[in-house]
Motif scaffolding. Structure first.
Motif, PDB file in Angstrom:
ATOM      1  N   GLY A  56      44.695  14.652 -20.361  1.00 26.85           N
ATOM      2  CA  GLY A  56      45.752  14.726 -19.362  1.00 26.85           C
ATOM      3  C   GLY A  56      46.269  16.130 -19.213  1.00 26.85           C
ATOM      4  N   SER A  57      47.215  16.490 -20.096  1.00 26.58           N
ATOM      5  CA  SER A  57      47.858  17.791 -19.996  1.00 26.58           C
ATOM      6  C   SER A  57      46.883  18.941 -20.113  1.00 26.58           C
ATOM      7  N   ALA A  58      45.805  18.761 -20.867  1.00 23.34           N
ATOM      8  CA  ALA A  58      44.869  19.856 -21.086  1.00 23.34           C
ATOM      9  C   ALA A  58      44.118  20.233 -19.824  1.00 23.34           C
ATOM     10  N   GLN A  59      44.199  19.421 -18.791  1.00 26.48           N
ATOM     11  CA  GLN A  59      43.491  19.733 -17.560  1.00 26.48           C
ATOM     12  C   GLN A  59      44.288  20.655 -16.650  1.00 26.48           C
ATOM     13  N   GLN A  60      45.537  20.979 -16.989  1.00 29.34           N
ATOM     14  CA  GLN A  60      46.318  21.901 -16.186  1.00 29.34           C
ATOM     15  C   GLN A  60      45.696  23.280 -16.250  1.00 29.34           C
ATOM     16  N   LEU A  61      45.737  24.008 -15.166  1.00 30.41           N
ATOM     17  CA  LEU A  61      45.203  25.364 -15.147  1.00 30.41           C
ATOM     18  C   LEU A  61      46.123  26.298 -15.903  1.00 30.41           C
ATOM     19  N   SER A  62      45.517  27.334 -16.500  1.00 29.90           N
ATOM     20  CA  SER A  62      46.287  28.244 -17.344  1.00 29.90           C
ATOM     21  C   SER A  62      47.311  29.032 -16.559  1.00 29.90           C
ATOM     22  N   PHE A 237      39.729  21.618 -35.973  1.00 26.66           N
ATOM     23  CA  PHE A 237      39.884  21.154 -34.602  1.00 26.66           C
ATOM     24  C   PHE A 237      40.163  22.348 -33.709  1.00 26.66           C
ATOM     25  N   GLY A 238      39.883  22.185 -32.424  1.00 28.82           N
ATOM     26  CA  GLY A 238      40.163  23.226 -31.450  1.00 28.82           C
ATOM     27  C   GLY A 238      39.015  23.425 -30.487  1.00 28.82           C
ATOM     28  N   GLN A 239      39.349  23.972 -29.331  1.00 28.80           N
ATOM     29  CA  GLN A 239      38.353  24.229 -28.302  1.00 28.80           C
ATOM     30  C   GLN A 239      38.827  25.370 -27.436  1.00 28.80           C
ATOM     31  N   ALA A 240      37.901  26.185 -26.952  1.00 28.73           N
ATOM     32  CA  ALA A 240      38.248  27.326 -26.113  1.00 28.73           C
ATOM     33  C   ALA A 240      38.572  26.887 -24.693  1.00 28.73           C
ATOM     34  N   GLY A 241      39.539  27.551 -24.074  1.00 22.99           N
ATOM     35  CA  GLY A 241      39.889  27.278 -22.683  1.00 22.99           C
ATOM     36  C   GLY A 241      41.288  27.759 -22.377  1.00 22.99           C
ATOM     37  N   GLY A 242      41.590  27.906 -21.106  1.00 25.14           N
ATOM     38  CA  GLY A 242      42.902  28.397 -20.715  1.00 25.14           C
ATOM     39  C   GLY A 242      43.905  27.305 -20.454  1.00 25.14           C
ATOM     40  N   ALA A 243      43.462  26.046 -20.369  1.00 23.31           N
ATOM     41  CA  ALA A 243      44.365  24.944 -20.069  1.00 23.31           C
ATOM     42  C   ALA A 243      45.235  24.602 -21.268  1.00 23.31           C
ATOM     43  N   SER A 244      46.300  23.891 -21.007  1.00 23.34           N
ATOM     44  CA  SER A 244      47.166  23.427 -22.092  1.00 23.34           C
ATOM     45  C   SER A 244      46.360  22.561 -23.042  1.00 23.34           C
ATOM     46  N   GLY A 245      46.547  22.786 -24.346  1.00 21.55           N
ATOM     47  CA  GLY A 245      45.808  22.030 -25.339  1.00 21.55           C
ATOM     48  C   GLY A 245      44.528  22.685 -25.773  1.00 21.55           C
ATOM     49  N   LEU A 246      44.180  23.816 -25.164  1.00 20.70           N
ATOM     50  CA  LEU A 246      43.007  24.590 -25.544  1.00 20.70           C
ATOM     51  C   LEU A 246      43.460  25.977 -25.987  1.00 20.70           C
TER      52      LEU A 246
END
Length: 347
Positions: A56-62, A237-246
């Motif tokens: 959900g939240s992790a799909q928001q753009l950075s 745990f963890g993953q690269a990305g600019g979205a929330s949760g990454l």
């Protein structure tokens, strides 16, 4: 130039890596990892499946404006740029330039004493103040009287952060890409190596201790790893990305802290933000975004006590509390976790 050269070059490299790592962190995202959680058996689990916090939240753009559920309630300035800080009961211990400042939580100066230059980190435990330098550790009592010091176990070391338990001191080493374990008297015990391999492109090698577990950032892999105090690997745990949760950019997270109920609090650079994760690595919410923190591209040091979040950045120490009105527009308001941070301000 590697971080294990002479001191003058080491300081120059530190400044260079802080700037370059932050610029990259604000730009393109490289090398996205598909593994979010790996347990001690080595079995990989893709946490994006079945975990609503990440789908959900992790799909928001950075670059989206994120509402913060926490309100700034106080702040005070320190004479110099803050290198690190720690909470000690009802006091704040702040390392800045070549001085340790001790304040009460309202910002009144209680004591200060001179120390060496280039303090990398400070911790308070066992009624002592531990200061970490690139190649040594010093301890003082709470009044500022020197107790002892010891040199790094390797002449090639370049220390970043430390965590202190009742019996041991754990130090992250950017040059040798490992964790060094000492007794609190300074006797070397062992090196701790990551089974995944530590990738440390810059001085982003955070470490913290909570409830019998050592947590550290494997920042080049955009992950947080956990170990027993004996050095046994538990999980990551963890993953690269600019979205929330990454975790964004070349190397994040930078700083780690915890709530009293065990939620993991992270601080990132590039696009500075403070986020909350469960002990299982499930993303909860962004607590403070770049706008709330004060902008820039450097990571803000973070500490948590009961229902308050303490943030140190530039020459300011700021205190935030949960605000029900602000939180109504965020995912934090709907969190079912009995988190002490959500006590906050009564509206």
């Amino acid at each position: 130039m590697e971080p294990n050269k002479e001191n003058s070059k080491k300081i120059s490299r530190k400044k260079f890596l802080h700037v370059c790592g932050s610029v990259i962190a604000g730009g393109s995202i490289l090398g996205v990892s598909g593994v979010l959680i790996k347990n001690r058996s080595g079995r990989a689990v893709n946490s994006s499946s079945g975990k609503k916090g990440l789908t959900g939240s992790a799909q928001q753009l950075s670059n989206e404006a994120l509402a913060s559920p926490y309100k700034l309630v106080s702040s005070f300035s320190v004479p110099d740029k803050i290198d690190s800080f720690e909470i000690c009961e009802d006091k704040l211990v702040v390392a800045a330039s070549n001085t340790i400042y001790i304040y009460d939580k309202s910002g009144s100066l209680l004591n200060n004493f001179a120390v060496g230059s280039d303090v990398r980190d400070v911790a308070v435990a066992n009624n002592q103040i531990y200061l970490l330098y690139p190649t040594r550790i010093e301890t003082y009592d709470l009044d500022g009287e020197w107790i002892r010091e010891w040199e790094a176990c390797s002449s090639e070391s370049d220390y970043c952060q430390l965590a202190v338990t009742p019996d041991f001191v754990f130090v992250t080493d950017a040059a040798n890409k490992n964790i060094c374990k000492y007794t609190t008297e300074g006797n070397f015990v062992r090196f701790i190596q990551s089974p995944n391999g530590f990738i440390i492109p810059s001085y982003s090698f955070g470490i913290a201790y909570q409830d019998g577990v050592i947590y550290c950032s494997n920042s080049g892999r955009h992950q947080i790893e956990s170990y027993t105090p004996e050095g046994e690997y538990i999980a990551a745990f963890g993953q690269a990305g600019g979205a929330s949760g990454l975790f964004c950019g070349c190397c994040n997270p930078v700083h780690l802290s915890f709530t009293s109920t065990g939620e993991i609090i992270t601080s990132e650079k590039g696009n500075p933000r403070i986020s909350c994760y469960g002990q299982d690595g499930q993303f909860r919410s962004v607590l403070l975004d770049s706008k709330a923190l004060g902008g820039g591209n450097m990571a803000y040091d973070v500490k948590v006590e009961k229902d308050r979040i303490f943030i140190a950045g530039k020459n300011l120490v700021s205190t935030f509390q949960y605000d029900r009105v602000l939180a109504a527009a965020t995912s934090c308001s709907g969190c079912a976790v009995d988190c002490p941070l959500r006590e906050g301000i009564l509206i």
